[in-house]
Scaffold this active site. Structure first.
Site, PDB file in Angstrom:
ATOM      1  CB  THR A 103      -4.692  -3.159   7.840  1.00  0.00           C
ATOM      2  OG1 THR A 103      -4.810  -2.495   9.113  1.00  0.00           O
ATOM      3  CG2 THR A 103      -3.297  -2.898   7.277  1.00  0.00           C
ATOM      4  CG  ASP A 108       0.282   3.406   6.841  1.00  0.00           C
ATOM      5  OD1 ASP A 108      -0.646   2.783   6.288  1.00  0.00           O
ATOM      6  OD2 ASP A 108       1.304   2.838   7.281  1.00  0.00           O
ATOM      7  CE  LYS A 165      -2.292  -1.364   3.661  1.00  0.00           C
ATOM      8  NZ  LYS A 165      -1.782  -2.752   3.743  1.00  0.00           N
ATOM      9  CB  THR A 166       3.719   2.358   2.105  1.00  0.00           C
ATOM     10  OG1 THR A 166       2.972   2.259   3.319  1.00  0.00           O
ATOM     11  CG2 THR A 166       4.634   3.574   2.182  1.00  0.00           C
ATOM     12  NE  ARG A 200       5.698  -4.566   5.468  1.00  0.00           N
ATOM     13  CZ  ARG A 200       4.619  -3.946   5.954  1.00  0.00           C
ATOM     14  NH1 ARG A 200       4.012  -4.429   7.017  1.00  0.00           N
ATOM     15  NH2 ARG A 200       4.163  -2.854   5.376  1.00  0.00           N
TER      16      ARG A 200
END
Length: 318
Positions: free
Chosen positions: A140, A91, A46-47, A199
């Site tokens: 999330t 975020d 997402k980032t 990740r």
């Protein structure tokens, strides 16, 4: 190791294709891109995608998080410092304080910062014009975002878990960037144990590299790869010790379920939200746990994976 352009981003093809159209349209019309909401489990990019949006638009990227914005002055500082078309990334936007949402609404819709200065009889409404900007929010937990805030995002994207093949490609790309030599099929071995999450794949790649380094290998071998995962307690599906404990608790203490999250949390000694976000979502995704109205139930696949016999259910009499 983060991709910097849409063309470098692996997976999420449908989302990237549509997002590319939205960005190209905004660039051709020389207008600000609509506000973007990106949702999905942790670690899916997402980032990274928010940063790519700024790069594709050719503007600056200002990152922050909802917990870091506790006062109207904090929000005002970020908004007033943005230049034309720039991207403000917030975020975990689901954690945005409700009282601050009222300030955010006119900023998103009309590019105006509207607030009240002073108190009681001396209170005065003040409007500060803002330069048009794009707000990119990541979450999330999209289900707890208020409807008024959600509706102000013109572009809403939901990232999904990656396939094993996409994960292998991500591992291969990361290994080249880090200068790690992989033996045949090692990218897939690491990828399929990475919980379908880039990740985690990058973390595991580095840990397997550590074992290969100590073993004196210039190229990670299959033997060292399997040894590393055995030592770390990560099996062929990417489950760790906690995942297996959750499954065994449901099987051994509750006869396979159904059972609520609270008893599992009490026995495991973990917070309910931690179990739900970090473990259960993946177990549900790969079909080891089913969520039912009565609670969590383990599947036949879970018994097979753990090497346990599934108890026979007594027939229901009507």
């Amino acid at each position: 190791m983060r991709p910097l352009r849409l063309s470098e981003f692996i997976g999420q093809k449908s989302i990237l294709s549509n997002l590319g159209v939205y960005i190209q349209s905004a660039v051709k019309r020389n207008v600000v891109l609509d506000h973007v909401l990106i949702s999905g489990p942790p670690g899916l990019g997402k980032t990274t995608l928010a940063n790519i949006i700024a790069n594709e638009m050719g503007v600056a990227f200002t990152p922050t998080s909802a917990p870091a914005i506790s006062r109207g002055a904090d929000l005002g500082k970020f908004l007033t410092q943005l230049n034309h078309k720039e991207v403000l990334f917030i975020d975990e936007i689901h954690g945005f304080q409700k009282k601050l949402e009222e300030l955010l609404y006119p900023a998103m819709e009309n590019f105006i910062l509207d607030f009240v200065a002073g108190e009681a009889m001396t209170a005065q409404a003040i409007q500060i014009p803002l330069r048009p900007f794009t707000l990119v929010g990541a979450t999330t937990r999209s289900g707890i975002i208020s409807e008024p805030l959600r509706n102000r995002f013109g572009i809403q994207l939901k990232l999904d878990y990656y396939t094993d093949e996409e994960m292998a490609t991500i591992v291969s790309r990361s290994s080249k960037i880090l200068g790690i030599e992989l033996g045949k099929g090692i990218d897939f071995e690491i990828g399929k144990r990475s919980r379908k999450t880039p990740r985690i794949a990058n973390h595991l790649l580095k840990r397997v590299r550590d074992f290969a380094e100590v073993a004196g290998e210039k190229e990670i071998s299959e033997k060292t790869c399997k040894l590393a995962f055995s030592r770390m307690g990560i099996d062929s599906l990417g489950l760790d010790d906690v995942d297996r404990q959750i499954l065994r608790i449901i099987i051994q203490r509750f006869n396979g379920g159904p059972v609520g999250l609270k008893p599992i949390s009490a026995i495991l000694g973990e917070e309910e939200r931690t179990i739900e976000d970090n473990y259960e979502s993946y177990l549900v995704r790969i079909g080891l746990i089913d969520r039912t109205p009565q609670g969590r139930v383990v599947s036949t696949k879970a018994y097979e994976h753990l090497g346990l016999d599934q108890p026979k259910k007594e027939p229901t009499l009507f």
